[in-house]
Design a protein around this motif. Sequence first.
Motif, mmCIF file in Angstrom:
data_model
loop_
_atom_site.group_PDB
_atom_site.id
_atom_site.type_symbol
_atom_site.label_atom_id
_atom_site.label_comp_id
_atom_site.label_asym_id
_atom_site.label_seq_id
_atom_site.Cartn_x
_atom_site.Cartn_y
_atom_site.Cartn_z
ATOM 1 N N LEU A 170 1.982 -6.519 9.130
ATOM 2 C CA LEU A 170 2.423 -7.097 7.863
ATOM 3 C C LEU A 170 3.929 -7.008 7.639
ATOM 4 N N GLY A 171 4.607 -6.152 8.401
ATOM 5 C CA GLY A 171 6.011 -5.872 8.133
ATOM 6 C C GLY A 171 6.133 -4.586 7.344
ATOM 7 N N VAL A 172 7.201 -3.867 7.610
ATOM 8 C CA VAL A 172 7.360 -2.547 6.990
ATOM 9 C C VAL A 172 7.570 -2.635 5.480
ATOM 10 N N GLY A 173 7.937 -3.810 4.983
ATOM 11 C CA GLY A 173 8.185 -3.992 3.554
ATOM 12 C C GLY A 173 6.957 -3.838 2.679
ATOM 13 N N ARG A 174 5.777 -3.782 3.275
ATOM 14 C CA ARG A 174 4.544 -3.624 2.482
ATOM 15 C C ARG A 174 4.154 -2.156 2.304
ATOM 16 N N LEU A 175 4.905 -1.233 2.885
ATOM 17 C CA LEU A 175 4.535 0.180 2.876
ATOM 18 C C LEU A 175 5.446 0.964 1.942
ATOM 19 N N LEU A 176 4.845 1.772 1.066
ATOM 20 C CA LEU A 176 5.604 2.560 0.103
ATOM 21 C C LEU A 176 5.135 4.014 0.145
ATOM 22 N N TYR A 177 6.081 4.927 0.242
ATOM 23 C CA TYR A 177 5.721 6.338 0.206
ATOM 24 C C TYR A 177 5.156 6.700 -1.162
ATOM 25 N N GLY A 178 3.994 7.352 -1.158
ATOM 26 C CA GLY A 178 3.405 7.877 -2.378
ATOM 27 C C GLY A 178 2.863 9.263 -2.113
ATOM 28 N N SER A 179 2.968 10.135 -3.085
ATOM 29 C CA SER A 179 2.546 11.520 -2.874
ATOM 30 C C SER A 179 1.361 11.959 -3.733
ATOM 31 N N ARG A 180 1.145 11.315 -4.906
ATOM 32 C CA ARG A 180 0.169 11.762 -5.896
ATOM 33 C C ARG A 180 0.504 13.172 -6.401
ATOM 34 N N ALA A 181 1.775 13.530 -6.372
ATOM 35 C CA ALA A 181 2.185 14.833 -6.912
ATOM 36 C C ALA A 181 1.918 14.862 -8.417
ATOM 37 N N PRO A 182 1.495 15.991 -8.973
ATOM 38 C CA PRO A 182 1.304 17.298 -8.326
ATOM 39 C C PRO A 182 -0.131 17.549 -7.887
ATOM 40 N N HIS A 183 -0.948 16.486 -7.795
ATOM 41 C CA HIS A 183 -2.365 16.648 -7.507
ATOM 42 C C HIS A 183 -2.684 16.449 -6.030
ATOM 43 N N THR A 237 0.816 -1.207 0.000
ATOM 44 C CA THR A 237 0.000 0.000 0.000
ATOM 45 C C THR A 237 0.849 1.256 0.000
ATOM 46 N N SER A 238 0.342 2.265 -0.684
ATOM 47 C CA SER A 238 0.906 3.600 -0.568
ATOM 48 C C SER A 238 0.556 4.157 0.805
ATOM 49 N N THR A 239 1.401 5.016 1.323
ATOM 50 C CA THR A 239 1.154 5.634 2.628
ATOM 51 C C THR A 239 0.425 6.967 2.518
ATOM 52 N N ARG A 240 0.042 7.389 1.325
ATOM 53 C CA ARG A 240 -0.479 8.742 1.110
ATOM 54 C C ARG A 240 -1.628 9.095 2.031
ATOM 55 N N LEU A 241 -2.561 8.187 2.227
ATOM 56 C CA LEU A 241 -3.755 8.478 3.014
ATOM 57 C C LEU A 241 -3.739 7.814 4.390
ATOM 58 N N LEU A 242 -2.602 7.280 4.769
ATOM 59 C CA LEU A 242 -2.494 6.636 6.088
ATOM 60 C C LEU A 242 -2.001 7.657 7.111
ATOM 61 N N ASN A 243 -2.826 8.653 7.374
ATOM 62 C CA ASN A 243 -2.404 9.793 8.174
ATOM 63 C C ASN A 243 -2.985 9.817 9.578
ATOM 64 N N SER A 244 -3.584 8.731 10.007
ATOM 65 C CA SER A 244 -4.044 8.677 11.395
ATOM 66 C C SER A 244 -2.828 8.499 12.312
#
Length: 257
Positions: A207-220, A189-196
């Motif tokens: 799941l382990g940290v290996g399942r998490l990927l930084y995503g920004s949806r730039a420039p939107h 999963t992207s972390t873009r909306l995981l802001n809690s």
Amino acid sequence: MAIEDGSAIPFDAWRLVGGLEVALDVDVLFGAYPDRDGPPGAPEPVLRLLGEHRIRAAAVAGLRAALFDVRSGNDELIAQAGPEVVPVGAVDLRDPIGASRELDRLAGEGVGAVRLFPDEQGVEAGFPSVRHVARHAARLGLVVLTGGDVRRFWQPFAGLGADVVFLDTHFYHLGDFLVAAADEPGFHTSTRLLNSPDALELAAAELGVGRLLYGSRAPHYEPLVPLLRLATSGLKPEEIAAVAGGNAQRLLRRPQS
């Protein structure tokens, strides 16, 4: 917060971000949406925006391919490949036969990932076309980046052994992602909306940290928000580095810098 004369101290997000840099952002777009306000999304300003946010490289898909013309849009994006840009192809889920042919062509061009735009194309998870494209991408060994509600869009990829990154996982739906991904080692999963306050930590613990990927949806979308959340998380420094590009580099088979 106030100082002695009663004036407010401005919030300094970059102080909290510290020295964090992103080696590879998994969710960047070139191009514009014709039906909504937003930046034009030309390559140069997008890459400049990434640089301003300490994002060194990005997996980029093109809205031209997703919304207008698949082949020319993908070719336009492939031409941008370089140290800062990892091209991600797009297909039209409304045309499953054409989508399969385009996946074959992309794989032959050396493109290692494809992005699905179900919301923009008006396609639902239960449509046969989605399962068809998911199966073909898995057979070709392509990494799939997909939008859509993870509570529904996990289903077309179940049991395929595919590497999939869900780009729109919201922290309200994190529990559904965790139980689906528990049986699917290729689900990320992207972390873009995981802001809690505890979303990243919970996902890493389950799941382990290996399942998490930084995503920004730039420039939107604002790249600083997920960057700030990652920097202030309870993850260890090496885990933060993995989320901030190491995992994406491994998944997309891109040499680490």
